[in-house]
Design a protein around this motif. Structure first.
Motif, PDB file in Angstrom:
ATOM      1  N   LEU A 165       0.848  -1.209  -0.022  1.00  0.00           N
ATOM      2  CA  LEU A 165      -0.056  -0.083  -0.014  1.00  0.00           C
ATOM      3  C   LEU A 165       0.816   1.173   0.151  1.00  0.00           C
ATOM      4  CD1 LEU A 165      -2.706  -1.077   2.761  1.00  0.00           C
ATOM      5  CD2 LEU A 165      -2.743  -1.339   0.079  1.00  0.00           C
ATOM      6  N   VAL A 166       0.779   2.026  -0.938  1.00  0.00           N
ATOM      7  CA  VAL A 166       1.143   3.386  -0.868  1.00  0.00           C
ATOM      8  C   VAL A 166       0.479   4.517  -0.535  1.00  0.00           C
ATOM      9  CG1 VAL A 166       2.464   5.121  -2.614  1.00  0.00           C
ATOM     10  CG2 VAL A 166       2.814   2.724  -2.989  1.00  0.00           C
ATOM     11  N   ARG A 167       0.637   4.930   0.550  1.00  0.00           N
ATOM     12  CA  ARG A 167      -0.240   6.114   1.332  1.00  0.00           C
ATOM     13  C   ARG A 167       0.107   7.392   0.369  1.00  0.00           C
ATOM     14  NH1 ARG A 167       1.841   5.176   5.587  1.00  0.00           N
ATOM     15  NH2 ARG A 167       3.479   6.982   5.612  1.00  0.00           N
ATOM     16  N   VAL A 168      -1.051   7.994   0.331  1.00  0.00           N
ATOM     17  CA  VAL A 168      -1.067   9.500  -0.190  1.00  0.00           C
ATOM     18  C   VAL A 168      -1.716  10.758   0.721  1.00  0.00           C
ATOM     19  CG1 VAL A 168      -1.998  10.883  -2.188  1.00  0.00           C
ATOM     20  CG2 VAL A 168      -1.095   8.661  -2.830  1.00  0.00           C
ATOM     21  N   ALA A 169      -2.520   9.949   1.342  1.00  0.00           N
ATOM     22  CA  ALA A 169      -3.306  11.115   2.142  1.00  0.00           C
ATOM     23  C   ALA A 169      -4.199  10.294   3.333  1.00  0.00           C
ATOM     24  CB  ALA A 169      -4.182  12.080   1.576  1.00  0.00           C
ATOM     25  N   GLU A 170      -4.351  10.849   4.399  1.00  0.00           N
ATOM     26  CA  GLU A 170      -5.171  10.397   5.553  1.00  0.00           C
ATOM     27  C   GLU A 170      -6.024  11.458   6.031  1.00  0.00           C
ATOM     28  OE1 GLU A 170      -0.701   9.157   6.236  1.00  0.00           O
ATOM     29  OE2 GLU A 170      -1.800  11.126   6.316  1.00  0.00           O
ATOM     30  N   THR A 171      -7.547  11.174   6.238  1.00  0.00           N
ATOM     31  CA  THR A 171      -8.369  12.205   6.835  1.00  0.00           C
ATOM     32  C   THR A 171      -9.228  11.462   7.673  1.00  0.00           C
ATOM     33  OG1 THR A 171      -9.882  11.405   4.971  1.00  0.00           O
ATOM     34  CG2 THR A 171      -8.361  13.196   4.329  1.00  0.00           C
ATOM     35  N   ARG A 172     -10.265  12.173   8.376  1.00  0.00           N
ATOM     36  CA  ARG A 172     -11.375  11.603   9.157  1.00  0.00           C
ATOM     37  C   ARG A 172     -12.393  10.939   8.549  1.00  0.00           C
ATOM     38  NH1 ARG A 172     -15.306  14.528  11.280  1.00  0.00           N
ATOM     39  NH2 ARG A 172     -14.572  16.408  10.326  1.00  0.00           N
ATOM     40  N   LEU A 173     -12.711  11.667   7.472  1.00  0.00           N
ATOM     41  CA  LEU A 173     -13.861  10.982   6.482  1.00  0.00           C
ATOM     42  C   LEU A 173     -13.357  10.836   5.186  1.00  0.00           C
ATOM     43  CD1 LEU A 173     -16.416  13.871   7.628  1.00  0.00           C
ATOM     44  CD2 LEU A 173     -16.176  11.608   8.446  1.00  0.00           C
ATOM     45  N   ALA A 174     -13.867   9.868   4.589  1.00  0.00           N
ATOM     46  CA  ALA A 174     -13.641   9.412   3.120  1.00  0.00           C
ATOM     47  C   ALA A 174     -13.853  10.626   2.351  1.00  0.00           C
ATOM     48  CB  ALA A 174     -14.671   8.380   2.621  1.00  0.00           C
ATOM     49  N   SER A 175     -14.832  11.389   2.598  1.00  0.00           N
ATOM     50  CA  SER A 175     -15.261  12.778   1.671  1.00  0.00           C
ATOM     51  C   SER A 175     -14.269  13.729   1.716  1.00  0.00           C
ATOM     52  CB  SER A 175     -16.724  13.227   2.092  1.00  0.00           C
ATOM     53  OG  SER A 175     -16.449  13.656   3.375  1.00  0.00           O
ATOM     54  N   GLN A 176     -13.199  13.631   2.515  1.00  0.00           N
ATOM     55  CA  GLN A 176     -12.100  14.758   2.662  1.00  0.00           C
ATOM     56  C   GLN A 176     -10.977  14.285   1.982  1.00  0.00           C
ATOM     57  OE1 GLN A 176     -12.069  14.243   6.922  1.00  0.00           O
ATOM     58  NE2 GLN A 176     -12.734  16.513   7.172  1.00  0.00           N
ATOM     59  N   ALA A 177     -10.976  13.030   1.117  1.00  0.00           N
ATOM     60  CA  ALA A 177      -9.915  12.560   0.556  1.00  0.00           C
ATOM     61  C   ALA A 177     -10.008  12.196  -0.991  1.00  0.00           C
ATOM     62  CB  ALA A 177      -9.426  11.100   1.228  1.00  0.00           C
ATOM     63  N   LEU A 178     -10.599  13.059  -1.805  1.00  0.00           N
ATOM     64  CA  LEU A 178     -10.772  13.087  -2.929  1.00  0.00           C
ATOM     65  C   LEU A 178      -9.496  13.324  -3.882  1.00  0.00           C
ATOM     66  CD1 LEU A 178     -14.191  14.709  -3.314  1.00  0.00           C
ATOM     67  CD2 LEU A 178     -13.726  12.273  -2.852  1.00  0.00           C
TER      68      LEU A 178
END
Length: 304
Positions: A255-268
């Motif tokens: 897995l190559v991580r690009v971004a982490e957020t609290r909600l899925a909608s914040q990670a478009l």
């Protein structure tokens, strides 16, 4: 470890010429001890009038594209190219990495971390019938009998084994309760289910978006044709540990991580609008190509 090359292409087509509004991109990973970003490039057509980089509230790298308001286009494309080296922990997270007080569930977070983790440990979705609560409790034995790492591993594999994976290209994410009721979902739906199940047990969890790679050509992993989604759970001593319930992967493996957020909608990966009629959108095509090549392990001093 592996050397990874990623080309992420997004093409928009419009029925009539449209103007382009500001677009927000989350396509560049952060360099860290487990991920070295060797090279990154971004090609946009038409060329934006301004490009601005910033860090969002979660410290993710975000790019903002602005366009000449007089320009009208029938096509819009964004191509992100990455070359990086990945150093995942792998499937076998050492139990000794956990704080001894967190080896058995339930446990409490250290007092100095509670304020920072509080919002990530809160349920973010309604669960009117208690379905997610009940599902999460399946993995908990009696007091002092549940090992934390086994609980999360069992939860990860249960989603993979018991729910049907199906790609869905429409925007939006199912709620955790909907995914359980339907028995099917995408990688982002499964990530949200595991996040909400972990939060039901008072564990801090966050949504992770990025890419999935394989070091051979067997094609056994699911969700690799586009951006992928999984979740991270905070464990004292070990920190943020990543779980991919779509494939049953643990500790960031493949897995190559690009971004982490609290909600899925914040990670478009890409968001923005256009000036035109609502039905001017003709097509949206996304193509992600990931090539991985195993590297000869480096000496400890070289990767320190």
């Amino acid at each position: 470890m592996a050397r990874i090359e990623i080309v992420h292409r997004t093409d928009y087509s419009y029925r009539n010429p449209v103007g382009l509004g500001t677009h927000r991109l989350m396509l560049r990973p952060r360099d860290s001890h487990d991920l070295r970003l060797n090279h990154a490039s971004l090609n946009v057509d038409p060329q934006p009038s301004a490009v601005r980089w910033a860090h969002d509230v979660f410290n993710n790298s975000v790019c903002y594209l602005s366009f000449d308001p007089e320009i009208r286009v029938e096509k819009f494309s964004v191509v992100s190219s990455l070359n990086l080296t990945h150093y995942p922990i792998g499937a076998d997270l050492p139990p000794c990495s956990l704080d001894p007080a967190a080896e058995l569930f339930p446990f409490s977070y250290p007092s100095q971390e509670i304020a920072d983790l509080a919002r990530l440990a809160e349920r973010q979705e309604p669960d009117p019938k208690g379905a997610v609560d009940a599902w999460a409790r399946r993995f908990v034995s009696g007091p002092g009998e549940t090992r934390t790492l086994k609980l999360l591993s069992d939860m990860t594999h249960a989603i993979k084994d018991e729910l049907k994976y199906g790609a869905r290209h429409e925007e939006g994410t199912q709620s955790a309760a909907e995914t359980l009721e339907r028995g099917t979902g995408t990688c982002r739906d499964f990530a949200v289910l595991m996040m909400e199940a972990a939060r039901a047990l008072n564990l801090a969890a966050r949504f992770v978006t990025g890419y999935l790679y394989e070091e051979d050509t067997r094609g056994e992993l699911r969700g690799g044709a586009s951006t992928h989604a999984w979740c991270g759970v905070y464990l004292p001593g070990a920190g943020w540990v990543e779980y991919d319930p779509t494939n049953g992967l643990l500790a960031g493996q493949n897995l190559v991580r690009v971004a982490e957020t609290r909600l899925a909608s914040q990670a478009l990966p890409i968001s923005g609008g256009y000036v035109g009629a609502p039905d001017d959108t003709l097509a949206l095509d996304v193509c992600v190509a990931v090539k991985a090549a195993p590297l000869k392990p480096a000496k400890a001093a070289e990767v320190a």
